[in-house]
Structures are given as structure tokens and as C-alpha cells.
Design an enzyme around this catalytic site. Structure first.
Site, PDB file in Angstrom:
ATOM      1  N   ASP A 145       0.856  -1.179   0.000  1.00  0.00           N
ATOM      2  CA  ASP A 145       0.000   0.000   0.000  1.00  0.00           C
ATOM      3  C   ASP A 145       0.904   1.245   0.000  1.00  0.00           C
ATOM      4  OD1 ASP A 145      -1.663   2.112   0.601  1.00  0.00           O
ATOM      5  OD2 ASP A 145      -2.899   0.953   1.985  1.00  0.00           O
ATOM      6  N   GLY A 146       0.814   2.028  -1.049  1.00  0.00           N
ATOM      7  CA  GLY A 146       1.690   3.186  -1.206  1.00  0.00           C
ATOM      8  C   GLY A 146       1.569   4.190  -0.060  1.00  0.00           C
ATOM      9  N   ASP A 166       0.696   9.450  -6.633  1.00  0.00           N
ATOM     10  CA  ASP A 166      -0.182   9.507  -7.811  1.00  0.00           C
ATOM     11  C   ASP A 166      -1.294   8.465  -7.680  1.00  0.00           C
ATOM     12  OD1 ASP A 166      -1.149   9.943 -10.386  1.00  0.00           O
ATOM     13  OD2 ASP A 166       0.402   8.727 -11.337  1.00  0.00           O
TER      14      ASP A 166
HETATM   15  N1  SAM Z   1       2.257   6.740 -11.323  1.00  0.00           N
HETATM   16  C1  SAM Z   1       1.906   5.986 -12.522  1.00  0.00           C
HETATM   17  C2  SAM Z   1       2.456   6.722 -13.722  1.00  0.00           C
HETATM   18  O1  SAM Z   1       2.540   7.957 -13.714  1.00  0.00           O
HETATM   19  O2  SAM Z   1       2.815   6.047 -14.690  1.00  0.00           O
HETATM   20  C3  SAM Z   1       0.416   5.797 -12.659  1.00  0.00           C
HETATM   21  C4  SAM Z   1      -0.250   5.311 -11.432  1.00  0.00           C
HETATM   22  S1  SAM Z   1      -1.966   5.049 -11.545  1.00  0.00           S
HETATM   23  C5  SAM Z   1      -2.625   6.655 -11.601  1.00  0.00           C
HETATM   24  C6  SAM Z   1      -2.343   4.512  -9.913  1.00  0.00           C
HETATM   25  C7  SAM Z   1      -1.808   3.127  -9.583  1.00  0.00           C
HETATM   26  O3  SAM Z   1      -1.948   2.926  -8.187  1.00  0.00           O
HETATM   27  C8  SAM Z   1      -2.551   1.976 -10.228  1.00  0.00           C
HETATM   28  O4  SAM Z   1      -1.617   1.161 -10.903  1.00  0.00           O
HETATM   29  C9  SAM Z   1      -3.183   1.198  -9.066  1.00  0.00           C
HETATM   30  O5  SAM Z   1      -3.185  -0.203  -9.260  1.00  0.00           O
HETATM   31  C10 SAM Z   1      -2.268   1.575  -7.942  1.00  0.00           C
HETATM   32  N2  SAM Z   1      -2.840   1.546  -6.578  1.00  0.00           N
HETATM   33  C11 SAM Z   1      -4.120   1.723  -6.179  1.00  0.00           C
HETATM   34  N3  SAM Z   1      -4.208   1.779  -4.835  1.00  0.00           N
HETATM   35  C12 SAM Z   1      -2.921   1.645  -4.377  1.00  0.00           C
HETATM   36  C13 SAM Z   1      -2.334   1.680  -3.095  1.00  0.00           C
HETATM   37  N4  SAM Z   1      -3.076   1.834  -1.997  1.00  0.00           N
HETATM   38  N5  SAM Z   1      -1.001   1.541  -2.990  1.00  0.00           N
HETATM   39  C14 SAM Z   1      -0.224   1.384  -4.100  1.00  0.00           C
HETATM   40  N6  SAM Z   1      -0.723   1.359  -5.344  1.00  0.00           N
HETATM   41  C15 SAM Z   1      -2.051   1.496  -5.484  1.00  0.00           C
END
Ligand code: SAM
Length: 287
Positions: A145-146, A166
Site C-alpha cells: 500500500d503506497g 499519484d
Molecule cells: N504513477 C503511474 C504513472 O505515472 O505512470 C500511474 C499510477 S496510476 C494513476 C495509480 C496506480 O496505483 C494503479 O496502478 C493502481 O493499481 C495503484 N494503486 C491503487 N491503490 C494503491 C495503493 N493503496 N497503494 C499502491 N498502489 C495502489
């Protein structure tokens, strides 16, 4: 977790985010000392724009597709150089079939001493990202989880860093979560550069979001927003970035870049842009 970035890769919001990300990486490289990029929501890193998913929305065509048509004037070409050089490197035969997501773009710009920690919670996407960077000692991919990484991974051991947050904005309270996530991270690592992404669309609580950010003890926060169309229609009309501890040149660069991107990527006459200090030493002529 329904969000998949492949449907949106290379769209107008990615253009702004990735153009600024590339400038921030380049700026950190003004010093020899190593730094770490923490990408809290990393995605899969490399996108095939000819895939069924990307073709379904065709969003990239009004983003990176538009930008790659024809030559760019100076100084725009120079400001976009690190970003577009990476896109071109992935597409040696011309056009844009492959598009770099944020972790891949950062990695392509790295020197041997720079490092990337990439968080991705979706198991399939995390596996794809890990495969992309397999054997690369400069990159660590974690299925985590980011939001947790903003605590667990800060401060980086290099003591210099760029943190990209992001999130997919699938939840109602994501703006608040983003602001509070920054506040938490900043307390652990106040000298880092942060870049936060957020969507602009009908009814988005942008004023509340900005006021919340302004209530924090974070002295240098720059805001950059680009809308490509009216927000009266549903869907994403634009996007914004909050940059904490920006390079001192960034605001001027944005004042050059944003008007150009607005004209180039506009979808109707309501396209708009702005770059201003949300918190910082505002001079009277700024805004
Ligand atoms: N940062 C990437 C780019 O600029 O190429 C795009 C990211 S995209 C907007 C958001 C990503 O966050 C998705 O791949 C999704 O699977 C992931 N995600 C969703 N909830 C998350 C969390 N709690 N922790 C980490 N990743 C998550």
C-alpha cells in the site's frame, strides 16, 4: 481496485505529470550525490498504446500523441527534452507505440548512483512492474500500500529524494487522504521534494484541498494546474500537481510550459492553466 492505468497512459494528465517529473529528476542531478525516487502508486511502468485497452479510450492521442506531432519551439523543446527523449528512446522507429509510466521514466533518466523504490498494490500490476525491472539493482519494486510507504520508506537512506504520490482517485475522500499523506510524510522527511497528482473535474473539492494543504506547516508548495476543456461535462477535464520544495527555477519554467501545453492540448475554448505558490514567498507580481 478497479483502476488500470493502461486505459489512460499518455493522456493529457500524464503529459503534465511526466514532463514535471522529468524536470524534477534532472534538477536533483545538479548535485553528484545519489538520491532516491519513491513512487507510491507506480503502475506497470511501460504501456503499449496499441493494446486493446489503450485503443479503447484512445486517450493518448490527445496527450502524448498530440505533443509528438511536429517540432516544438524553443524553449519548450528544451524544457520537455528529458521527458520526450525517453519517449523517443522507447520508440526508435518513430511514433508512439510504447509509453513510459513514472517509474520507467525516472529510471531512464537515472545516473548509476540513483535509486527507485516503486510501490504498487495491484498484484498483477506489481508483478508486471517487477518483471520490467528484473535484475536491475537500482530499482526495488514492492507490492505494498503506497500510503504506508510514506511512513515506512521515509526518510530514504540517501537523505535526498523525490516522492511521487499519484493515487487512482477511486475513493471519495482521496483529496483529503492525499493532503494528509503529504503532511505525515513531510514530518518524517522535510527536505524531500514531493510531487502530488490530483484530478480536476466537475464538483472536485479543489478549494478545500488547497486550504487543507495551506493549513500545514509546509513552507514551500507550488501548484500547477492544466485543464484541457470545460468541467461542465463529466469526466476528467484537467489535472493538478502540488510540488513541495520545488527547484527554484520551476515556477518560471511552468509559466513558460503551461500556456504552451494549454494551447497544444486544448479540447475546447475553456482550456486553462495556472501556476502559483500555494504556500511560499509570494512576490506581488506572482499568481
Ligand atoms: N504513477 C503511474 C504513472 O505515472 O505512470 C500511474 C499510477 S496510476 C494513476 C495509480 C496506480 O496505483 C494503479 O496502478 C493502481 O493499481 C495503484 N494503486 C491503487 N491503490 C494503491 C495503493 N493503496 N497503494 C499502491 N498502489 C495502489
Amino acid at each position: 481496485m478497479n483502476y488500470r492505468h493502461i486505459y489512460h497512459a499518455g493522456n493529457f494528465a500524464d503529459v503534465l505529470k511526466h514532463a514535471v517529473l522529468a524536470r524534477l529528476v534532472r534538477y536533483l542531478q545538479n548535485k553528484d550525490k545519489a538520491f532516491r525516487v519513491l513512487d507510491t502508486h507506480a503502475g506497470i511502468g511501460l504501456y503499449d498504446l496499441t493494446s486493446e485497452e489503450a485503443q479503447k479510450t484512445g486517450e493518448w492521442q490527445t496527450g502524448i500523441g498530440k505533443l509528438m506531432e511536429g517540432d516544438l519551439p524553443d524553449p519548450i523543446a528544451e524544457l520537455l527534452e528529458p521527458y520526450l527523449a525517453a519517449v523517443k528512446e522507447l520508440n526508435p522507429e518513430g511514433g508512439v507505440k510504447f509509453y513510459p509510466g513514472s517509474p520507467k521514466l525516472a529510471r531512464m533518466l537515472f545516473r548509476p548512483q540513483d535509486r527507485l523504490s516503486a510501490m504498487e498494490l495491484h498484484p498483477d500490476d506489481s508483478r508486471a512492474l517487477a518483471r520490467l525491472f528484473e535484475g536491475d539493482y537500482q530499482v526495488r519494486v514492492t507490492e505494498l500500500d503506497g500510503w504506508l510507504s510514506l511512513g515506512a520508506h521515509l526518510p530514504p537512506k540517501e537523505k535526498r529524494g523525490l516522492i511521487l504520490v499519484d493515487p487512482p482517485f477511486e475513493l471519495e475522500n482521496e483529496y483529503q487522504r492525499l493532503a494528509d499523506g503529504l503532511n505525515k510524510a513531510y514530518r518524517r522527511f522535510s527536505t524531500g521534494t514531493y510531487c502530488l497528482w490530483y484530478p480536476l473535474k466537475k464538483g472536485a473539492p479543489i478549494k478545500d484541498f488547497h486550504e487543507r494543504l495551506q493549513s500545514f506547516e509546509i513552507p514551500k508548495m507550488l501548484c500547477a494546474e492544466l485543464s484541457v476543456r470545460s468541467d461542465r461535462l463529466d469526466g476528467l477535464s484537467g489535472s493538478g500537481l502540488i510540488i513541495v520544495n520545488p527547484p527554484y527555477t520551476l515556477k518560471e519554467e511552468l509559466h513558460t510550459l503551461l500556456p504552451y501545453l494549454k494551447t497544444r492540448l486544448a479540447q475546447d475554448r475553456f482550456a486553462s492553466q495556472r501556476a502559483f505558490w500555494l504556500r511560499g514567498e509570494e512576490k506581488p507580481e506572482d499568481g
